[in-house]
Write an enzyme that holds these catalytic residues in place. Sequence first.
Site, PDB file in Angstrom:
ATOM      1  N   ASP A   1       4.612   3.280  -4.414  1.00 12.02           N
ATOM      2  CA  ASP A   1       3.295   2.702  -4.181  1.00 12.02           C
ATOM      3  C   ASP A   1       2.886   1.883  -5.401  1.00 12.02           C
ATOM      4  OD1 ASP A   1       3.110   5.173  -5.624  1.00 12.02           O
ATOM      5  OD2 ASP A   1       0.954   5.194  -5.298  1.00 12.02           O
TER       6      ASP A   1
ATOM      7  N   GLU B   1       1.457   8.084  -5.876  1.00  9.63           N
ATOM      8  CA  GLU B   1       1.443   8.364  -7.308  1.00  9.63           C
ATOM      9  C   GLU B   1       0.310   7.637  -8.017  1.00  9.63           C
ATOM     10  OE1 GLU B   1       2.370   7.872 -11.613  1.00  9.63           O
ATOM     11  OE2 GLU B   1       2.058   6.333 -10.078  1.00  9.63           O
TER      12      GLU B   1
END
Length: 405
Positions: free
Chosen positions: A83, A148
């Site tokens: 991400d 994350e």
Amino acid sequence: MVKQVPFDKVLDSAKKYKDDMSRFLRDMIAIPSESCDEKKVIHRIKQEMEKVGFDKIDIDPMGNILGYIGHGPHLIAMDAHIDTVGIGNIKNWSFDPYQGMETENIIGGRGASDQEGGMAAMVYAGKIIKDLGLDDQYTLLVTGTVQEEDCDGLCWQYIIEESGIKPEFVVSTEPTDCQIYRGQRGRMEIRVDVQGISCHGSAPERGDNAIFKMGPILMELQQLAQQLGNDEFLGKGTLTVSEIFYTSPSRCAVADSCAISIDRRLTWGETWQGALEEIRALSSVKEAKATVSMYRYERPSWTGLVYPTECYFPTWKVEEDHITVKTLSKAWQGLFHSQPVVDKWTFSTNGVSIMGRHGIPVIGFGPGKEAEAHAPNEKTWKEHLVTCAAMYASIPLTYLSELKK
């Protein structure tokens, strides 16, 4: 008998796959994949893992992708969160952050360093391992993890606690400028709330202005930030106010609540309990009867799964003589015939969960530079992809050799 790593062949193979890694990285960059919206990039990674011949590929209920090479008894993991943050003000970019920029040496775009470059290098390390028949006595797990940027380590909390996967150690491929990183400060997200009473702004003495009550707290927090602990390796604990909120009936009224968010970085020896208590002990906090609490994270992943956790991300480090440091140092020496640089991250990684919460050793080695993270015109270096792919392909057998000593 552990196979020897054919370092020259590994490095030659990594160089051969430079163009493939570059194309794969650009494909990932072209797919916007902010936290909780990673579905399309996860499936693009799955496609590449299938192409290069991974033995097994899973997407878990949270949406993390787990690719396996080999079937040996020693489980070794390598991790990249896939991400990204957003792009911020597009005017600060000199090229399209999702189409990117490519030169002979550089690839630019959101996620180039932080940290889809790590994923590109890991997947092609798997290809090198398969090409050269290096999958012996170990299983390599390559993870592309989600959320994350929103909540570092949550993905690995799920992998360890719910899926029961516990590698012997994990290589984090967050950007290290191709140096070996063995630790980071922890962090926590703190909220301070102050209550007031609203009234008409023409007669403020009738109310109790929550924003004014927050003022002395802000001043004392600034002083507290100068008094935090220090560690010789990880450095100083830090504190900064990152957000401020208020409620008021109108612009012609006294504010009846005020809150702030605090980004607290924890060095070695500092605890989340201590970080809360040192704020609660401030005279201004007591005077305002402020509430000091820790945030919780409860956003659903792209699959819809909600896995709540408190926003505390523990400090961690491995010692200088730890087997993971020795392993990566030996792999570097075998490939490049020099001594590696060993250092630490300034920012936070999934290591907060892997080692900070669960005690599984983490060692860092990744393409790109930490300073590129979250910045406009983010970029990484093609030569870093080559270096990292060679390292990742060499690490498992080097580790088994170190175990035999």
